[in-house]
Structures are given as structure tokens and as C-alpha cells.
Design a protein around this motif. Structure first.
Motif, PDB file in Angstrom:
ATOM      1  N   GLY A 147      -2.671  18.487  52.395  1.00  0.00           N
ATOM      2  CA  GLY A 147      -2.709  19.917  52.120  1.00  0.00           C
ATOM      3  C   GLY A 147      -1.580  20.381  51.219  1.00  0.00           C
ATOM      4  O   GLY A 147      -1.362  21.588  51.074  1.00  0.00           O
ATOM      5  N   ASP A 148      -0.875  19.447  50.616  1.00  0.00           N
ATOM      6  CA  ASP A 148       0.218  19.783  49.695  1.00  0.00           C
ATOM      7  C   ASP A 148      -0.366  19.957  48.297  1.00  0.00           C
ATOM      8  O   ASP A 148      -0.694  18.990  47.624  1.00  0.00           O
ATOM      9  CB  ASP A 148       1.265  18.669  49.706  1.00  0.00           C
ATOM     10  CG  ASP A 148       2.455  18.970  48.789  1.00  0.00           C
ATOM     11  OD1 ASP A 148       2.435  20.004  48.093  1.00  0.00           O
ATOM     12  OD2 ASP A 148       3.400  18.153  48.773  1.00  0.00           O
ATOM     13  N   TYR A 149      -0.498  21.216  47.857  1.00  0.00           N
ATOM     14  CA  TYR A 149      -1.121  21.515  46.578  1.00  0.00           C
ATOM     15  C   TYR A 149      -0.101  21.704  45.461  1.00  0.00           C
ATOM     16  O   TYR A 149      -0.430  22.210  44.388  1.00  0.00           O
ATOM     17  CB  TYR A 149      -1.997  22.761  46.683  1.00  0.00           C
ATOM     18  CG  TYR A 149      -3.151  22.620  47.660  1.00  0.00           C
ATOM     19  CD1 TYR A 149      -3.574  21.374  48.105  1.00  0.00           C
ATOM     20  CD2 TYR A 149      -3.817  23.744  48.135  1.00  0.00           C
ATOM     21  CE1 TYR A 149      -4.615  21.247  48.995  1.00  0.00           C
ATOM     22  CE2 TYR A 149      -4.869  23.629  49.029  1.00  0.00           C
ATOM     23  CZ  TYR A 149      -5.269  22.377  49.453  1.00  0.00           C
ATOM     24  OH  TYR A 149      -6.308  22.246  50.338  1.00  0.00           O
ATOM     25  N   SER A 150       1.132  21.299  45.695  1.00  0.00           N
ATOM     26  CA  SER A 150       2.131  21.339  44.626  1.00  0.00           C
ATOM     27  C   SER A 150       1.873  20.203  43.655  1.00  0.00           C
ATOM     28  O   SER A 150       1.117  19.261  43.957  1.00  0.00           O
ATOM     29  CB  SER A 150       3.538  21.206  45.210  1.00  0.00           C
ATOM     30  OG  SER A 150       3.736  19.902  45.745  1.00  0.00           O
ATOM     31  N   GLU A 151       2.497  20.258  42.490  1.00  0.00           N
ATOM     32  CA  GLU A 151       2.314  19.191  41.518  1.00  0.00           C
ATOM     33  C   GLU A 151       2.755  17.848  42.097  1.00  0.00           C
ATOM     34  O   GLU A 151       2.171  16.807  41.814  1.00  0.00           O
ATOM     35  CB  GLU A 151       3.089  19.502  40.234  1.00  0.00           C
ATOM     36  CG  GLU A 151       2.404  20.488  39.325  1.00  0.00           C
ATOM     37  CD  GLU A 151       1.036  20.001  38.857  1.00  0.00           C
ATOM     38  OE1 GLU A 151       0.941  18.863  38.357  1.00  0.00           O
ATOM     39  OE2 GLU A 151       0.054  20.748  39.010  1.00  0.00           O
ATOM     40  N   GLY A 152       3.788  17.872  42.932  1.00  0.00           N
ATOM     41  CA  GLY A 152       4.253  16.631  43.547  1.00  0.00           C
ATOM     42  C   GLY A 152       3.313  16.111  44.614  1.00  0.00           C
ATOM     43  O   GLY A 152       3.338  14.918  44.946  1.00  0.00           O
ATOM     44  N   GLY A 153       2.471  16.989  45.152  1.00  0.00           N
ATOM     45  CA  GLY A 153       1.544  16.579  46.203  1.00  0.00           C
ATOM     46  C   GLY A 153       0.164  16.237  45.706  1.00  0.00           C
ATOM     47  O   GLY A 153      -0.603  15.541  46.382  1.00  0.00           O
ATOM     48  N   LEU A 154      -0.190  16.721  44.517  1.00  0.00           N
ATOM     49  CA  LEU A 154      -1.519  16.479  43.948  1.00  0.00           C
ATOM     50  C   LEU A 154      -1.532  15.138  43.218  1.00  0.00           C
ATOM     51  O   LEU A 154      -1.651  15.058  41.997  1.00  0.00           O
ATOM     52  CB  LEU A 154      -1.902  17.623  43.011  1.00  0.00           C
ATOM     53  CG  LEU A 154      -2.190  18.959  43.702  1.00  0.00           C
ATOM     54  CD1 LEU A 154      -2.175  20.098  42.695  1.00  0.00           C
ATOM     55  CD2 LEU A 154      -3.536  18.905  44.437  1.00  0.00           C
ATOM     56  N   VAL A 155      -1.410  14.067  43.999  1.00  0.00           N
ATOM     57  CA  VAL A 155      -1.320  12.713  43.447  1.00  0.00           C
ATOM     58  C   VAL A 155      -2.312  11.797  44.165  1.00  0.00           C
ATOM     59  O   VAL A 155      -2.918  12.174  45.173  1.00  0.00           O
ATOM     60  CB  VAL A 155       0.116  12.156  43.582  1.00  0.00           C
ATOM     61  CG1 VAL A 155       1.083  12.975  42.736  1.00  0.00           C
ATOM     62  CG2 VAL A 155       0.561  12.148  45.042  1.00  0.00           C
ATOM     63  N   ASP A 156      -2.452  10.586  43.658  1.00  0.00           N
ATOM     64  CA  ASP A 156      -3.439   9.660  44.218  1.00  0.00           C
ATOM     65  C   ASP A 156      -2.832   8.604  45.136  1.00  0.00           C
ATOM     66  O   ASP A 156      -3.542   7.701  45.601  1.00  0.00           O
ATOM     67  CB  ASP A 156      -4.231   8.984  43.100  1.00  0.00           C
ATOM     68  CG  ASP A 156      -3.342   8.198  42.136  1.00  0.00           C
ATOM     69  OD1 ASP A 156      -2.114   8.190  42.328  1.00  0.00           O
ATOM     70  OD2 ASP A 156      -3.888   7.591  41.189  1.00  0.00           O
ATOM     71  N   ASP A 157      -1.538   8.686  45.427  1.00  0.00           N
ATOM     72  CA  ASP A 157      -0.875   7.673  46.247  1.00  0.00           C
ATOM     73  C   ASP A 157      -1.192   7.904  47.724  1.00  0.00           C
ATOM     74  O   ASP A 157      -0.750   8.888  48.324  1.00  0.00           O
ATOM     75  CB  ASP A 157       0.633   7.726  46.021  1.00  0.00           C
ATOM     76  CG  ASP A 157       1.376   6.638  46.786  1.00  0.00           C
ATOM     77  OD1 ASP A 157       0.710   5.774  47.395  1.00  0.00           O
ATOM     78  OD2 ASP A 157       2.626   6.656  46.784  1.00  0.00           O
TER      79      ASP A 157
END
Length: 262
Positions: A92-102
Motif C-alpha cells: 500500500g506504499d504509493y510513493s515513488e520508493g514504494g511503487l517498485v517490482d521488488d
């Protein structure tokens, strides 16, 4: 609330197994898919002049333009468009740092949540292709990272099976708390969302690694759950002798309601 009788339990396990089988099929090579590089996928964000509105999940690309209002610029889920943001589906982290595929450090249960999202997109949106990078190579074939994610989901399915079996054996108690009276725990034929033909009595169940015990309802008659009914050695005490159980202080051993004062 989920209600699991014996039939419901096995239906749930069958559904989990079917989901795992479908998952295996999703990784199989297909001749009709398109292969994107991340920079190309980034053009599909639904902006004026963009060629479309796509997102990726575990490397699989879906056309979400049919529900544009959820994903277009300014919409709540716009951050998912034009990229693979698999991790954010769980965190649920929609920041740029959270919108990742890891997803390498997600738990089994979190990977099952991700698999549920994958089922949702497979069912409701058109599959377009794959994006190269973490989950698919330049040849369009799965990477070791995808194999690891698949293995985690499979283990999650197995862990879920075990959890369902345990819940059938030890359904959670009903519970309430009052600032004046403290806690009350009680059992019924539907407590914990598990429908059954017995009521049981409240007990503390200690699980390895858990900081605190939780209240479960324990069957008081018949053989233990891991013993056959025709075994003459059982003492007709159900699961009361299970070693990780403890009675509530001050509660009669066979009471179906226990009060824990402040």
C-alpha cells in the motif's frame, strides 16, 4: 465472516491448489504476447497522446483502459500505470520508493495476496505481454527472480492449507472486552467463523514463535484429532490433552465461557 465446515475446508484447499496450478500455467511461454522494455511501458500511462493505459504485475502487462477512471493521471491508482509496481499491491506504499517490482522480502502470506491480485487482473483485464527486467529476460522467458516468487506463492498455498486445518481443529473463540469487566471468551458452534457440530471450551493456545497465546475452542469428547475413532487407547477427551494448551485461571475446566477480570 468466513464459515468453514468440513466440506468448506476441503473446497478451500481445492481452490488454493487450483490457483497454484493456474499460476504455473501463467508462466508458460505464449506466442501471442508482446515484449516491452520498461521505458516503452512507461509511455502507457493514459496521458494525452499516450498510446494506451497499461500496468504490469509480476512482469505481466495488462490493458486497464476499460477502467480508466481508476488508473488515469490524477486517479487513486495512477501510480501503477506504465510500470511494474508489484510490491505496492501488498504494502500500500504509493510513493515513488514504494511503487517498485521488488517482492524478494515479502512473506508467504503477502505473496498469496499478490497472487490474488494476479488472479483479479487475469480475470478482469486483457493480458498484453511481458515487461523485461526483474521477472522476464530479453527473450521473454522467466528469470530466477520469477521462479523464486512462484516458489514463495506455492509455499504460501501450503502454509494456508496448514492454517485452515489448524483452524478446523482449534477454532478461535468469540471474544469481547470491557473497560470495567475485562475480557470474556466463549465458544459456540460457529465461533471463529468455523461451523461445526461441537461447541468446545476456551483454552490458551501457545504457538512456537508467537509472543502471546490466543484463545481457541477445544473439543472435549471423542478421540484426539490425530487419532482414529476406533483406537481403543483414547480417553474420550477430544483435544484437551494437546500439549500447547493451557486453561484460563479461575475458569471451570469444562465451561464454555471464561471471564478474565482486569
Amino acid at each position: 465472516m468466513l464459515r468453514l465446515g468440513r466440506r468448506g475446508l476441503w473446497l478451500g484447499l481445492a481452490a488454493a491448489a487450483a490457483a497454484a496450478a493456474r499460476l504455473m500455467g501463467w508462466w508458460s511461454p505464449r506466442a501471442d504476447f508482446r515484449l516491452f522494455i520498461p521505458e516503452e511501458l512507461a509511455r502507457y500511462r493514459g496521458r494525452p497522446g499516450d498510446p494506451g493505459l497499461y500496468l504490469a504485475l509480476l512482469g505481466r502487462v495488462y490493458d486497464v483502459s476499460s477502467r480508466r477512471r481508476h488508473y488515469e493521471p490524477g486517479a487513486h491508482y495512477s501510480g501503477f500505470a506504465g510500470r511494474d509496481a508489484s510490491r505496492a499491491f501488498v504494502t500500500g506504499d504509493y510513493s515513488e520508493g514504494g511503487l517498485v517490482d521488488d517482492v524478494s522480502d515479502l512473506s508467504f502470506s503477502e505473496m498469496l495476496t499478490l497472487q490474488s491480485w494476479l488472479s483479479f487482473y487475469e480475470k478482469n483485464y486483457e493480458f498484453i505481454g511481458r515487461v523485461t527486467g526483474r521477472f522476464y529476460g530479453e527473450d521473454g522467458l522467466p528469470t530466477p527472480e520469477l521462479t523464486q516468487a512462484e516458489a514463495m506463492i506455492t509455499k504460501g498455498v501450503e502454509a494456508n492449507k496448514q492454517e485452515l486445518k489448524e483452524k478446523q481443529k482449534f477454532p478461535p473463540c468469540n471474544a469481547e472486552w470491557s473497560s470495567t469487566r475485562g475480557s470474556r471468551f466463549w465458544c459456540s458452534q460457529r465461533s471463529g467463523g468455523v461451523s461445526r457440530d461441537w461447541i468446545g471450551v476456551p483454552r490458551k493456545l501457545f504457538k512456537p514463535g508467537a509472543k502471546e497465546p490466543h484463545c481457541v475452542c477445544v473439543r472435549t469428547t471423542g478421540p484426539p484429532s490425530d487419532q482414529t475413532p476406533d483406537d481403543p487407547t483414547h480417553r474420550n477427551r477430544g483435544d484437551l490433552d494437546y500439549p500447547n494448551l493451557e486453561e484460563y485461571t479461575g475458569c471451570p475446566p469444562l465451561a464454555i465461557t471464561c471471564c478474565v477480570p482486569l
